[in-house]
Design an enzyme around this catalytic site. Structure first.
Site, PDB file in Angstrom:
ATOM      1  N   ARG A 152      30.195  17.649 -40.931  1.00 56.14           N
ATOM      2  CA  ARG A 152      29.726  16.212 -41.380  1.00 56.14           C
ATOM      3  C   ARG A 152      30.747  15.731 -42.373  1.00 56.14           C
ATOM      4  O   ARG A 152      31.019  14.469 -42.343  1.00 56.14           O
ATOM      5  CB  ARG A 152      28.305  16.381 -41.973  1.00 56.14           C
ATOM      6  CG  ARG A 152      27.737  14.746 -42.146  1.00 56.14           C
ATOM      7  CD  ARG A 152      26.224  14.997 -42.651  1.00 56.14           C
ATOM      8  NE  ARG A 152      25.953  15.340 -43.947  1.00 56.14           N
ATOM      9  CZ  ARG A 152      25.089  15.486 -44.572  1.00 56.14           C
ATOM     10  NH1 ARG A 152      23.820  15.393 -43.509  1.00 56.14           N
ATOM     11  NH2 ARG A 152      24.582  15.866 -45.595  1.00 56.14           N
ATOM     12  N   LYS A 169      17.382  16.080 -41.399  1.00 53.04           N
ATOM     13  CA  LYS A 169      16.452  14.984 -41.851  1.00 53.04           C
ATOM     14  C   LYS A 169      16.980  13.563 -41.275  1.00 53.04           C
ATOM     15  O   LYS A 169      15.922  12.741 -40.901  1.00 53.04           O
ATOM     16  CB  LYS A 169      16.223  15.126 -43.412  1.00 53.04           C
ATOM     17  CG  LYS A 169      15.688  16.739 -43.838  1.00 53.04           C
ATOM     18  CD  LYS A 169      15.345  16.624 -45.155  1.00 53.04           C
ATOM     19  CE  LYS A 169      16.398  16.369 -46.148  1.00 53.04           C
ATOM     20  NZ  LYS A 169      17.452  17.348 -46.504  1.00 53.04           N
ATOM     21  N   ARG A 173      24.725  22.653 -53.653  1.00 51.01           N
ATOM     22  CA  ARG A 173      23.565  22.068 -53.434  1.00 51.01           C
ATOM     23  C   ARG A 173      22.244  22.917 -52.620  1.00 51.01           C
ATOM     24  O   ARG A 173      21.340  22.768 -52.892  1.00 51.01           O
ATOM     25  CB  ARG A 173      23.762  20.881 -52.501  1.00 51.01           C
ATOM     26  CG  ARG A 173      24.330  20.048 -52.953  1.00 51.01           C
ATOM     27  CD  ARG A 173      25.306  19.121 -52.067  1.00 51.01           C
ATOM     28  NE  ARG A 173      24.686  18.370 -51.009  1.00 51.01           N
ATOM     29  CZ  ARG A 173      25.471  18.055 -49.800  1.00 51.01           C
ATOM     30  NH1 ARG A 173      26.800  18.587 -49.670  1.00 51.01           N
ATOM     31  NH2 ARG A 173      24.635  17.539 -48.853  1.00 51.01           N
ATOM     32  N   ARG A 209      12.264  15.871 -54.013  1.00 47.50           N
ATOM     33  CA  ARG A 209      12.952  16.823 -54.329  1.00 47.50           C
ATOM     34  C   ARG A 209      12.525  17.911 -55.417  1.00 47.50           C
ATOM     35  O   ARG A 209      13.248  18.807 -55.689  1.00 47.50           O
ATOM     36  CB  ARG A 209      14.434  16.730 -54.505  1.00 47.50           C
ATOM     37  CG  ARG A 209      15.310  16.739 -53.168  1.00 47.50           C
ATOM     38  CD  ARG A 209      16.748  16.109 -53.493  1.00 47.50           C
ATOM     39  NE  ARG A 209      17.546  16.582 -52.502  1.00 47.50           N
ATOM     40  CZ  ARG A 209      18.421  15.812 -51.524  1.00 47.50           C
ATOM     41  NH1 ARG A 209      17.859  14.533 -51.184  1.00 47.50           N
ATOM     42  NH2 ARG A 209      19.310  16.044 -50.773  1.00 47.50           N
ATOM     43  N   ARG A 225      31.788  12.095 -46.495  1.00 45.61           N
ATOM     44  CA  ARG A 225      30.715  12.163 -47.845  1.00 45.61           C
ATOM     45  C   ARG A 225      31.584  13.118 -48.743  1.00 45.61           C
ATOM     46  O   ARG A 225      31.797  14.291 -48.182  1.00 45.61           O
ATOM     47  CB  ARG A 225      29.552  12.740 -47.331  1.00 45.61           C
ATOM     48  CG  ARG A 225      28.507  11.656 -47.342  1.00 45.61           C
ATOM     49  CD  ARG A 225      27.289  12.001 -46.935  1.00 45.61           C
ATOM     50  NE  ARG A 225      26.499  12.971 -47.947  1.00 45.61           N
ATOM     51  CZ  ARG A 225      25.179  13.305 -47.815  1.00 45.61           C
ATOM     52  NH1 ARG A 225      24.596  12.835 -46.847  1.00 45.61           N
ATOM     53  NH2 ARG A 225      24.656  14.022 -48.800  1.00 45.61           N
TER      54      ARG A 225
END
Ligand code: AMP
Length: 193
Positions: free
Chosen positions: A128, A14, A146, A89, A134
């Protein structure tokens, strides 16, 4: 106005695709995850509270993210449109977004859902995590949490837009450029209507 909800699970692409979309269509990018990370790095009260949820792989309370979006919509009241990335969300957030946009006179034009398989998502997020630092991308158990939260709390948002006739699915595998071309096709069809 062109208001797009870019939807999909964590790791669907996204953020990456948002950058291409806002540039081509001259839109404002509103990513609640980025806003929350900015609050965390500035060590604000809101950021410190949000971090507790984010690190556990849970959603931050609706009021917090709705408040941030409301603030940005006011700030960019002259924008030619928005790409909402990672928001809404929950269905509560989706209903509130409709309400807020009503004030600005332009509803959501379409919701684009990026479809990517679970194994690929986990691999992308772990990768990532190594590059971006992160914290929520670094542990496989947080990533799985998640994805579970996405299935239980966020997937109903898809039905919310399906009922409004705004839902469009895009195959989210392939090169960034290939996926972007698929997205542009759907946006151009919507704009042409
Ligand atoms: P993201 O960068 O979109 O993957 O968001 C990172 C984390 O921020 C998520 O796992 C949630 O904990 C939190 N977050 C971001 N956007 C929202 C939202 N719209 N509602 C609730 N929590 C959010």
């Amino acid at each position: 106005m062109l208001n797009i909800v870019l939807f999909g699970p964590p790791g669907a692409g996204k953020g990456t695709q948002s950058q291409y979309i806002i540039e081509k269509y001259n839109l404002i990018h509103l990513a609640t995850g980025d806003m929350l990370r900015a609050e965390i790095s500035e060590k604000t009260q809101m950021g410190l509270e949000a971090k507790k949820f984010i690190d556990k792989g849970q959603l931050v309370p609706d009021e917090t993210v709705i408040g941030m979006i409301a603030h940005k919509l006011e700030k960019h009241s002259n924008a030619s449109g928005f790409v909402f990335d990672g928001f809404p969300r929950t269905t509560v957030q989706a209903a509130k977004l409709d309400e807020m946009l009503q004030k600005h006179g332009a509803p959501i034009s379409l919701m684009i859902s990026l479809e990517v398989g679970k194994d690929e998502l986990i691999a992308r997020l772990l990768n990532r995590g190594k590059i971006s630092g992160r914290t929520d991308d670094q542990s496989e158990s947080t990533i799985r949490r998640r994805l579970e939260v996405y299935n239980t709390e966020t997937l109903p948002v898809m039905d919310y837009y399906k009922k409004q006739g705004k839902y469009r699915e895009i195959y989210g595998m392939g090169t960034i450029e290939e996926i972007f071309q698929r997205i542009c096709k759907v946006i151009d069809e919507t704009k042409g209507k």
